[in-house]
Write an enzyme that holds these catalytic residues in place. Structure first.
Site, PDB file in Angstrom:
ATOM      1  N   HIS A  51      11.826   1.670   0.407  1.00 42.74           N
ATOM      2  CA  HIS A  51      12.761   1.981   1.488  1.00 42.74           C
ATOM      3  C   HIS A  51      12.880   0.785   2.410  1.00 42.74           C
ATOM      4  O   HIS A  51      12.041  -0.111   2.382  1.00 42.74           O
ATOM      5  CB  HIS A  51      12.262   3.200   2.305  1.00 42.74           C
ATOM      6  CG  HIS A  51      10.999   2.898   3.068  1.00 42.74           C
ATOM      7  ND1 HIS A  51       9.763   2.815   2.467  1.00 42.74           N
ATOM      8  CD2 HIS A  51      10.791   2.601   4.374  1.00 42.74           C
ATOM      9  CE1 HIS A  51       8.850   2.497   3.357  1.00 42.74           C
ATOM     10  NE2 HIS A  51       9.443   2.351   4.538  1.00 42.74           N
ATOM     11  N   LYS A  80       3.426   5.742  13.865  1.00 38.38           N
ATOM     12  CA  LYS A  80       3.111   6.574  12.697  1.00 38.38           C
ATOM     13  C   LYS A  80       1.743   6.119  12.200  1.00 38.38           C
ATOM     14  O   LYS A  80       1.454   4.917  12.196  1.00 38.38           O
ATOM     15  CB  LYS A  80       4.149   6.324  11.606  1.00 38.38           C
ATOM     16  CG  LYS A  80       3.963   7.129  10.324  1.00 38.38           C
ATOM     17  CD  LYS A  80       4.970   6.627   9.282  1.00 38.38           C
ATOM     18  CE  LYS A  80       5.005   7.455   8.024  1.00 38.38           C
ATOM     19  NZ  LYS A  80       5.756   6.748   6.947  1.00 38.38           N
ATOM     20  N   ASP A 103      13.145   0.198   6.663  1.00 34.89           N
ATOM     21  CA  ASP A 103      12.928   0.993   7.876  1.00 34.89           C
ATOM     22  C   ASP A 103      14.245   1.069   8.652  1.00 34.89           C
ATOM     23  O   ASP A 103      14.945   0.070   8.763  1.00 34.89           O
ATOM     24  CB  ASP A 103      11.856   0.342   8.755  1.00 34.89           C
ATOM     25  CG  ASP A 103      10.466   0.423   8.118  1.00 34.89           C
ATOM     26  OD1 ASP A 103      10.307   1.133   7.110  1.00 34.89           O
ATOM     27  OD2 ASP A 103       9.545  -0.230   8.657  1.00 34.89           O
TER      28      ASP A 103
HETATM   29  C1  OGA Z   1       6.289   3.055   6.454  1.00 33.23           C
HETATM   30  C2  OGA Z   1       5.754   1.980   5.611  1.00 33.23           C
HETATM   31  C3  OGA Z   1       3.906   0.733   4.725  1.00 33.23           C
HETATM   32  C4  OGA Z   1       2.432   0.651   4.803  1.00 33.23           C
HETATM   33  O1  OGA Z   1       5.502   3.943   6.835  1.00 33.23           O
HETATM   34  O2  OGA Z   1       7.506   3.005   6.753  1.00 33.23           O
HETATM   35  O3  OGA Z   1       6.526   1.231   5.095  1.00 33.23           O
HETATM   36  O4  OGA Z   1       1.922  -0.464   4.608  1.00 33.23           O
HETATM   37  N1  OGA Z   1       4.429   1.848   5.458  1.00 33.23           N
HETATM   38  O5  OGA Z   1       1.776   1.653   5.040  1.00 33.23           O
HETATM   39 NI    NI Z   2       8.457   1.270   6.068  1.00 29.15          NI
END
Ligand code: OGA
Ligand code: NI
Length: 335
Positions: free
Chosen positions: A221, A202, A223
């Protein structure tokens, strides 16, 4: 229906000191109010090249029990491999909107792959200040190149090289995490899907935000992956909940951030903890991050490792297919 990207909203907000109401978090979530400013313990930093194997296993296990997050240095991914991954991702997000929309998620599709923005509002009716791009990078049979940007032209090569290195880091982490539980070195990787584990990349793009005190990037959240290995850019913003305090993760050049995800918590029967985290945004600079989520295949059943369960330590979690776990989590249903 045209989807409104946060990047477009941000560019309209550049000269103002306000953001649309749907991005203003309730007070109990606002970073200015809820970030802990006192002296805090530091998120552990672990040297993955430590020749003392026992020490390495102990540090990784302790960090995963107490924190559920740690940073790794000397992880074996060359700096220029990370720099290229970041450069091509940044170039993609700096393309004109219509060029990015070619990679938009397909409406109604089950898959999360593609360029997107969270559409549904949270329970409070609020939206996160972030756009993203999701696509798989491993195993090859699962990759859909339709979601890999063709521009910049080196996007594909940079991501393929990164995928090769990140798998070595993942294997090393899985082995140490397993040994730290007193089980065989391959147990956790096998329990999470073995060679079929899916590597989902991502890219988070958090545009500059006129009111970083009021907005959040991704909201709190854990993961639902097994593990998440994340590379940030130089703009800090990741926060973790530790002892009921939201604390900042410091930016350490060349480090990668490892999150214990829900599936490792389940496999370890709660010995390792998936960590609650969120991200804040910056007034002047775009923040970016590149998490890779290591996920079991959808049909793969994950449950506490049998070696860790007995009469004194009964299973704390149900064994279930990963796709069912993900469905419940995304729809906020009980597991
Ligand atoms: C995610 C996340 C944190 C960040 O995308 O699940 O927790 O540092 N990102 O971008
Ligand atoms: Ni995350």
């Amino acid at each position: 229906m045209e989807v409104e990207r946060v990047q477009a909203i941000a560019s309209l907000s550049l000269t103002t000191d306000t953001i649309p109401a749907e991005f203003i978090r309730p007070e109990k979530e606002q970073p200015a109010i809820t970030t802990f400013r006192g002296p805090v313990p530091e998120i552990p930093t672990i040297d993955l090249s430590d020749p003392d194997q026992e020490n390495l296993v102990r540090s990784i296990a302790n960090a995963s029990k107490e924190w559920g997050i740690f940073q790794v240095v000397n992880h074996g991914v060359p700096t220029d491999v990370i720099t290229k991954l970041q450069a091509v991702g940044k170039e993609f997000f700096e393309l004109p909107p219509e060029e990015k929309e070619v990679y938009a998620k397909i409406p109604g599709s089950q898959s999360i792959e593609g360029y997107g923005t969270q559409l549904q509002k949270d329970i409070d009716g609020k939206k996160p200040w972030v756009d993203h791009l999701f696509h798989k990078i491993w195993p090859p049979s699962t990759i859909n190149y339709r979601f890999w940007p063709k521009n910049p032209p080196s996007y594909r090569d940079a991501n393929e090289v990164y995928a090769k290195y990140i798998r070595e880091v993942a294997d090393k982490l899985f082995t140490s995490l397993s040994l730290g539980l007193g089980v065989e070195g391959h147990a956790l990787k096998e329990g999470a899907g073995g060679e079929d584990i899916v590597y989902m990349l991502k890219i988070n793009y958090y545009p500059p935000c006129p009111r970083p005190d009021l907005a959040l990037g991704v909201v709190a959240h854990t993961d639902f992956s097994a593990l998440t290995i994340l590379v940030p850019n130089e703009v800090p913003g990741l926060q973790v909940l530790k002892d009921d305090h939201w604390i900042d993760a410091p930016y350490i050049p060349n480090a990668m951030i490892v999150h214990i995800g829900d599936q490792i918590e389940i496999l370890s029967n709660g010995i390792y903890r998936s960590v609650l985290h969120r991200s804040t945004v910056d007034k002047g600079k775009a923040r970016m991050s590149w998490p890779v989520f290591l996920e079991p295949p959808g049909e793969f059943v994950v449950g506490p490792l049998p070696q860790l369960v007995n009469e004194e330590d009964p299973p704390k979690y149900k064994a279930k297919k990963f796709k069912d776990y993900a469905y419940c989590k995304l729809n906020k249903l009980p597991q």
